[in-house]
Write an enzyme that holds these catalytic residues in place. Sequence first.
Site, short mmCIF file in Angstrom:
data_model
loop_
_atom_site.label_atom_id
_atom_site.label_comp_id
_atom_site.label_asym_id
_atom_site.label_seq_id
_atom_site.Cartn_x
_atom_site.Cartn_y
_atom_site.Cartn_z
N LEU A 61 0.83 -1.20 0.00
CA LEU A 61 0.00 0.00 0.00
C LEU A 61 0.87 1.26 0.00
O LEU A 61 2.06 1.19 0.34
CB LEU A 61 -0.93 -0.03 1.22
CG LEU A 61 -1.83 -1.28 1.28
CD1 LEU A 61 -2.46 -1.43 2.65
CD2 LEU A 61 -2.90 -1.22 0.19
N PRO A 62 0.30 2.42 -0.36
CA PRO A 62 1.13 3.62 -0.56
C PRO A 62 1.82 4.16 0.67
O PRO A 62 2.96 4.64 0.60
CB PRO A 62 0.13 4.64 -1.12
CG PRO A 62 -0.99 3.85 -1.67
CD PRO A 62 -1.09 2.64 -0.80
N THR A 92 6.09 0.73 2.37
CA THR A 92 7.06 1.56 3.07
C THR A 92 6.27 2.42 4.05
O THR A 92 5.51 3.29 3.63
CB THR A 92 7.85 2.46 2.10
OG1 THR A 92 8.53 1.63 1.15
CG2 THR A 92 8.87 3.30 2.84
N LYS A 167 14.15 -0.19 5.86
CA LYS A 167 13.68 0.27 4.57
C LYS A 167 13.82 1.78 4.42
O LYS A 167 14.26 2.29 3.37
CB LYS A 167 12.23 -0.16 4.38
CG LYS A 167 11.51 0.45 3.18
CD LYS A 167 12.11 0.02 1.86
CE LYS A 167 11.23 0.51 0.71
NZ LYS A 167 11.84 0.23 -0.60
N LYS A 236 7.73 11.15 -0.11
CA LYS A 236 7.11 10.61 1.11
C LYS A 236 8.10 9.80 1.92
O LYS A 236 8.20 9.95 3.15
CB LYS A 236 5.89 9.77 0.72
CG LYS A 236 5.15 9.12 1.88
CD LYS A 236 5.59 7.70 2.18
CE LYS A 236 5.30 6.75 1.04
NZ LYS A 236 5.65 5.34 1.38
#
Length: 295
Positions: A61-62, A92, A167, A236
Site C-alpha cells: 500500500l502507498p 514503506t 527500509k 514521502k
Amino acid sequence: MRIGFAGLGNMGGRMSACIVRAGRPVLGYDVRPANVAAASATTAGSVGEVVDGSDIVLLSLPDSHVVEAVVLGDDGVLAHARPGLIVIDLSTAAPDSTTRIHARLSEKGAAYLDAGISGGAAAAERGALTLMVGGDLDTLDLARPVLDLFAAQVFHCGPSGAGHTVKLLNNFLNAIALSATAEVMVAGRKAGLDLDVLLAVLNASSGVNFATLNRFPKIIHGDYLEGGLTNSLMLKDVNLYVELAARLGVASLNAAGPVASFGMARALGYADEISNTVVDAIGDLSGGVRLQEKP
C-alpha cells in the site's frame, strides 16, 4: 497456506503475478478492480473477504495512512483477524505505526510482519526482490516459503518495526544517490561530455552508486525504467526518514537535497512519474536539458 493480497498496484501486482506463476493461487483486492486481473489474482469483494479466505495476507500500500485504514478500518484486517493469521506489510511505512498495528493484531492472536522491499519493478517482475523483515522470527520461518516466491533475499532485521526502519534508511540513501547523480548527469550534458564515458568513469571510481550502475545507463538513452517508485512516493519516503531521524535524535544534515529535488519534481508536474524523471525536472530548471538529446 492460502494466500491473500491487498494492494495490487505497480509492486503488489508484480509480486502477486510471481506467486501465481509459481502455481499458487492468490485471492486479491484492490480499489482498482482491473489491477486484480492484471495481477493474475482471484477477485475478492473486500479486504475482509481476503482475510476470511486466506491464512497469510500480504499488503502493498502507498503509506501508513492507507495501511491503517486497511488494517484498522471497518471490514478491515483487524475486524476479521483470528489466531494463526499471518499479515505481512510490504509497504514503506512509519515504524511507529507498524508497531501499533502489531500490538493490535497480537491481541487477536494474529501475527504481523513488516517487510520493506527493495529492487524496484524490474526485480518484482522476475521475483528477485530483497526483503527486510521485522517481527517474530518463527513467524517469518512459517511465511518464508511464500516470500521466497518473489524474493531472492530475505533478511530478518529484528523486532516489529525493524524491517520498516531499515527500509527507510535504505530509501534515504537511494534518494540521495538518485537525485545527486541526476544533477551530475545534467551538468555533464551541459559540459558537452559523452555521458556513456562519464558513467564508465564514475562506475570505475569513488562516485559509483546504484543510480550510476543501474539507472542512468538506461536513462541517458531515453529508457526511464517505468513502473517503479514515483516522485511523490520518493518524497514521502524521504520525509518519513526525516521524521524517524528526529524521533531518534539524529542530526539529519543531508536531507535537504533529496527533499528539494523530489519536491521540485512534484511541483513541476512529475508527481506521478517514476522518480527517475527527477533528472528531467532538474533539466527543466537548467535550460530544458534532456540527457538523451545531444547539444
